[in-house]
Design a protein around this motif. Structure first.
Motif, short mmCIF file in Angstrom:
data_model
loop_
_atom_site.label_atom_id
_atom_site.label_comp_id
_atom_site.label_asym_id
_atom_site.label_seq_id
_atom_site.Cartn_x
_atom_site.Cartn_y
_atom_site.Cartn_z
N SER A 115 -5.23 1.51 -1.90
CA SER A 115 -6.49 1.30 -2.61
C SER A 115 -7.11 -0.05 -2.28
O SER A 115 -8.32 -0.15 -2.08
CB SER A 115 -6.29 1.45 -4.13
N ALA A 116 -6.29 -1.10 -2.18
CA ALA A 116 -6.81 -2.42 -1.84
C ALA A 116 -7.37 -2.46 -0.43
O ALA A 116 -8.47 -2.98 -0.19
CB ALA A 116 -5.71 -3.47 -2.00
N CYS A 117 -6.62 -1.90 0.51
CA CYS A 117 -7.06 -1.89 1.90
C CYS A 117 -8.33 -1.05 2.06
O CYS A 117 -9.27 -1.45 2.74
CB CYS A 117 -5.92 -1.35 2.78
N PHE A 118 -8.35 0.12 1.43
CA PHE A 118 -9.50 1.00 1.57
C PHE A 118 -10.75 0.39 0.96
O PHE A 118 -11.83 0.47 1.53
CB PHE A 118 -9.22 2.38 0.96
N ASP A 119 -10.59 -0.25 -0.21
CA ASP A 119 -11.75 -0.87 -0.84
C ASP A 119 -12.32 -1.99 0.02
O ASP A 119 -13.54 -2.17 0.10
CB ASP A 119 -11.40 -1.38 -2.24
N ALA A 120 -11.45 -2.73 0.69
CA ALA A 120 -11.92 -3.75 1.63
C ALA A 120 -12.70 -3.10 2.77
O ALA A 120 -13.73 -3.62 3.20
CB ALA A 120 -10.74 -4.56 2.18
N VAL B 189 13.71 -3.11 -5.38
CA VAL B 189 12.94 -3.57 -4.23
C VAL B 189 12.42 -4.97 -4.50
O VAL B 189 12.06 -5.31 -5.63
CB VAL B 189 11.77 -2.60 -3.89
N LYS B 190 12.45 -5.78 -3.44
CA LYS B 190 12.01 -7.18 -3.57
C LYS B 190 11.33 -7.60 -2.27
O LYS B 190 11.83 -7.33 -1.19
CB LYS B 190 13.21 -8.08 -3.84
N THR B 191 10.19 -8.28 -2.41
CA THR B 191 9.52 -8.82 -1.24
C THR B 191 10.16 -10.14 -0.86
O THR B 191 10.79 -10.81 -1.69
CB THR B 191 8.01 -9.03 -1.49
N GLU C 135 3.74 4.29 -6.16
CA GLU C 135 2.85 3.32 -6.81
C GLU C 135 2.53 2.16 -5.87
O GLU C 135 1.39 1.70 -5.81
CB GLU C 135 3.50 2.78 -8.08
N PHE C 136 3.53 1.70 -5.14
CA PHE C 136 3.29 0.61 -4.20
C PHE C 136 2.37 1.05 -3.07
O PHE C 136 1.49 0.31 -2.64
CB PHE C 136 4.62 0.07 -3.64
#
Length: 139
Positions: free
Chosen positions: A54-59, A20-22, A47-48
């Motif tokens: 986690s990042a979105c929820f913490d924000a 996978v690659k962005t 994992e992704f």
């Protein structure tokens, strides 16, 4: 469709045992299916998803706390589980969000985390589709 703020793009090849690659190249990794790779080496889609959730929820936790005029520090760990789905014999995801909130009482931490679950885009996307367990903890 609503007004787009930004778009992220990733391309996967050969599924869970592929690559996978962005589009910007910041993520560029080989994938390993943990069900087939018992050594646990290699990245996997869960994992992704855990990283993004986690990042979105913490924000969202910090947004809700600021709306309540609470000065907090927070940390969110998303545990994404790949599970058997008894309903159709296939597989499904489940998420546990462990959220530590510093600077709030246990009741306030619970209220903030529940509020974050209402506004977080990942929570909105998964609502009614997967089980999400909230574990707020005041410290």
């Amino acid at each position: 469709m609503s007004e787009v703020i930004f778009t992220s793009s990733a391309t996967a090849k050969n599924g869970r045992d592929g690559h996978v690659k962005t589009s910007d190249g910041l993520i560029d990794v080989n994938l390993e299916n943990p069900a087939n790779n018992k050594e646990g080496k290699g990245a996997n889609p869960e994992e992704f998803f855990a990283a993004g959730y986690s990042a979105c929820f913490d924000a969202a936790v910090n947004l809700v706390a600021s709306q309540k005029k609470k000065d907090i520090q927070s940390e969110t760990t998303a545990e994404v589980s790949f599970m058997k789905d008894a309903a159709d014999g296939g597989n499904k995801l489940g998420v546990t969000l462990n959220v530590t909130v510093e600077g709030a009482s246990p009741e306030e931490a619970k209220e903030i985390v529940e509020g974050a679950h209402q506004v977080c885009p990942y929570s909105k996307a998964t609502r009614g589709n997967i089980e999400v367990k909230l574990n707020p903890k005041a410290v």
